[in-house]
Design a protein around this motif. Structure first.
Motif, mmCIF file in Angstrom:
data_model
loop_
_atom_site.group_PDB
_atom_site.id
_atom_site.type_symbol
_atom_site.label_atom_id
_atom_site.label_comp_id
_atom_site.label_asym_id
_atom_site.label_seq_id
_atom_site.Cartn_x
_atom_site.Cartn_y
_atom_site.Cartn_z
ATOM 1 N N ASP A 168 0.661 -1.213 0.082
ATOM 2 C CA ASP A 168 0.163 0.081 0.073
ATOM 3 C C ASP A 168 0.776 1.227 -0.006
ATOM 4 O O ASP A 168 1.468 1.552 0.957
ATOM 5 C CB ASP A 168 -1.058 0.061 1.391
ATOM 6 N N ARG A 170 -0.341 4.410 -0.468
ATOM 7 C CA ARG A 170 -1.030 5.466 -0.251
ATOM 8 C C ARG A 170 -0.206 6.239 0.953
ATOM 9 O O ARG A 170 0.019 5.930 2.076
ATOM 10 C CB ARG A 170 -2.453 5.155 0.287
ATOM 11 N N GLN A 220 1.250 -3.574 7.795
ATOM 12 C CA GLN A 220 0.386 -3.669 6.609
ATOM 13 C C GLN A 220 -0.323 -4.842 6.701
ATOM 14 O O GLN A 220 0.105 -5.799 7.401
ATOM 15 C CB GLN A 220 1.103 -3.505 5.321
ATOM 16 N N TYR A 228 -5.622 -6.910 -1.857
ATOM 17 C CA TYR A 228 -5.119 -5.782 -1.360
ATOM 18 C C TYR A 228 -4.153 -5.899 -0.230
ATOM 19 O O TYR A 228 -4.597 -6.348 0.762
ATOM 20 C CB TYR A 228 -6.249 -4.880 -1.265
ATOM 21 N N SER A 230 -2.953 -3.050 2.736
ATOM 22 C CA SER A 230 -3.649 -1.773 3.308
ATOM 23 C C SER A 230 -2.687 -1.309 4.463
ATOM 24 O O SER A 230 -2.388 -2.330 5.334
ATOM 25 C CB SER A 230 -4.959 -1.809 3.894
#
Length: 558
Positions: A168, A170, A220, A228, A230
């Motif tokens: 991830d 982000r 994570q 996925y 995250s």
């Protein structure tokens, strides 16, 4: 296309390419029950074959039938099973009763009944309280690796496509999150926790300690239902990291220990101080039962002060003794020297969240050793490194004392050590490095607790030399060896399967090499998913001719 019946489901598909959506209905109390009022289980099948993802079941040569089986993996009981003739294009699965701890297995078989490819859901509960469950099942050939797939948006077409799962990014300021020296562990809901690690700089030997471009403080979560990753610290509302659910400092070569009820303890590891790796003494508690913002914390004493190790350690072992709820932290590299191993162990009391006021002596200093928990709570330490010397000795820890055990025939570190299924106390050591230049061995040895030195034979060998390996034990007792390297020139991207036949045999293990990874991965993390597949995350490899750690995940179908 689907038609729903009170007696189960009808599967519609065309030729050998199956687009399958299953609505498995709970047992009906009467034939007048409205299917719309009942819980539904939706299974979407996709696959990986011939080097690419397909949005439906791939076409496999010689495929004749499709088998759907609902079972309890813990007991082996099969609650529902149906084999569909692919040529007929349809079939009906019997109704599924409500149940807990079940799994749907999808097998593609040839005319002789041999499984060619397979996939499975995670273990799940199917209960009347559910409104719906939705799973994706990735089908791939048996004994092969595939990238783990997730749905992403294609920037060129703005359409949805399957692509390989990656960490991830982000809110991350770093441009690359590939890593080694991280740790992973399975959560009770089938997701996987991934903690810390770092991106190494090329140049160190396979048996040495690398330098790092970046170290990571993140925690994570990998979700096998979506593919996925995250970041636990990511704040959906702000699009930034919250700063509350991460480690207090980035670390590599730490330990992550499951202590039950989705709780974990992270101990020690290296962090960067003035561009040098230095071991830390921190103890973090990850508790996934806590509210968001409170799931990753330093271990705190009753007075609110941080609980720490007495010595900073990296390349140590951490073994949870459930019998007395103690975590045993043994050996490792301390702060005095980059090569000097510690000759002590410490005890963390998990129940009271406290550490001892003193260390306990080991029989020998050791780091990068293996620690094996025996059925009676004894911890058997084998091999390791100290001042660039590879160690032959082994020792056992019981309570707060250590006892010298037999010597291995050769010194090794970065090896696998386990007890073959059904052989209480028979420690097996396999592979490993024999020097810090990364020279590996293919040999394996056996010993029993308190029975003297290890025994081996010139014919007792793996198919190849490998050190820095990880292993997974299957339910049938077979052991799979993952990863490894020899001198850094021969990074392994395959798997060795070990089937123990007994010490009376000329070769105690029947060995087989299988699979070929999508990428070579040295020092990845390896985790058995509840689907029965094995998740491989990170590890170092060559990207465009340059050594780097990978930020992606792949999956092995054993």
């Amino acid at each position: 296309r689907i038609r729903i019946y009170s007696g189960g489901i009808v599967v519609k598909y065309l030729t050998t390419k199956l687009i399958l959506t299953l609505f498995l209905l709970g047992a009906f109390s009467s034939c007048e029950d409205d299917p719309n009022d009942l819980p539904k289980l939706k299974i979407n099948i996709f696959g990986y074959a011939s080097g690419e993802f397909t949005p439906s079941l791939p076409t496999f040569d010689d495929a004749a039938k499709l088998s759907l089986k609902i079972s309890d993996p813990q007991t082996g009981a099969i609650t529902s099973e149906k084999v569909f003739d692919i040529a007929k294009g349809s079939g009906q699965l019997p109704a599924l009763d409500f149940a807990e701890n079940i799994r749907l297995n999808v097998d593609v078989v040839d005319g002789a009944g041999v499984v060619l490819a397979s996939g499975a859901t995670p273990i799940f509960d199917f209960t009347p309280e559910l409104s719906a469950r939705d799973f994706r099942v990735q089908v791939q050939r048996v004994k092969t690796f595939a990238p783990y797939g997730s749905v992403v948006i294609d920037r060129a077409t703005n359409g949805r496509k399957y692509d390989q799962s990656v960490f991830d990014y982000r809110s991350e300021s770093k441009s690359w999150l590939g890593r080694i020296g991280h740790q992973s562990a399975l959560l009770s809901d089938g997701r996987v926790l991934v903690v810390g690690g770092g991106d190494p700089i090329a140049g160190s030997s396979a048996g040495g300690t690398p330098s790092f471009r970046n170290l990571y403080d993140d925690v994570q979560i990998f979700d096998p239902e979506t593919g996925y990753f995250s970041n636990l610290d990511y704040n959906d509302a702000t699009g930034e990291r919250a700063g509350t659910e991460k480690l207090s400092a980035p670390v590599v070569f730490h330990t992550l220990s499951a202590i039950g009820d989705d709780r974990f303890i992270v101990v020690g590891g290296y962090t960067k101080k003035v561009d040098q790796l230095r071991p830390v003494n921190t103890i973090h508690v990850i508790d996934m039962n806590k509210p968001v913002g409170e799931r990753v914390k330093l271990m705190l004493a009753n007075d609110g002060s941080s609980v720490t190790l007495l010595r900073g350690r990296a390349y140590h072992s951490a073994t949870y003794r459930a019998s007395d709820k103690k975590l045993i932290i043994a050996g490792g590299i301390g702060p005095a020297s980059t090569t000097e191993a510690l000759k002590t162990f410490e005890i963390i009391d998990v129940e009271t969240q406290s550490a001892g006021e003193d260390t306990f002596d080991l029989q020998a200093p050791r780091a990068r050793h293996a620690a094996t928990l025996l059925a009676d709570g004894t911890i058997w330490l084998s091999g390791g490194l100290h001042e660039d010397n590879v160690i032959r000795t082994t020792e056992s820890i019981s309570g707060d004392s250590s006892t010298e055990e037999g010597k291995m025939e050769i010194g090794r570190f970065g090896h696998a050590a386990f007890i073959p299924k059904g052989n209480v106390g028979l420690l097996t050591v396999v592979g490993g490095f024999t020097n810090t230049d990364g020279t590996a061995t293919s040999t394996y040895e056996f010993a029993k607790l308190g029975r003297g030195d290890f025994s081996s034979d010139t014919s007792w060998n793996l198919p190849d030399k490998r050190g820095g390996i990880d292993f997974i034990e299957l339910a049938n007792g077979e052991v799979l060896l993952f990863g490894g390297a020899n001198k850094g020139e021969d990074t392994r991207d395959d798997v060795v399967r070990l089937n123990f036949k007994g010490l009376a045999e000329s070769s105690p293990f029947e060995t087989a090499t299988e699979g070929k990874g999508i990428d070579e991965r040295f020092q990845p993390s390896v985790t058995m998913l509840t689907s029965g597949r094995i998740l491989v995350i990170g590890g170092s490899s060559l990207l465009d001719g340059n050594a780097a750690a990978l930020d992606s995940a792949e999956v092995y179908n054993p």
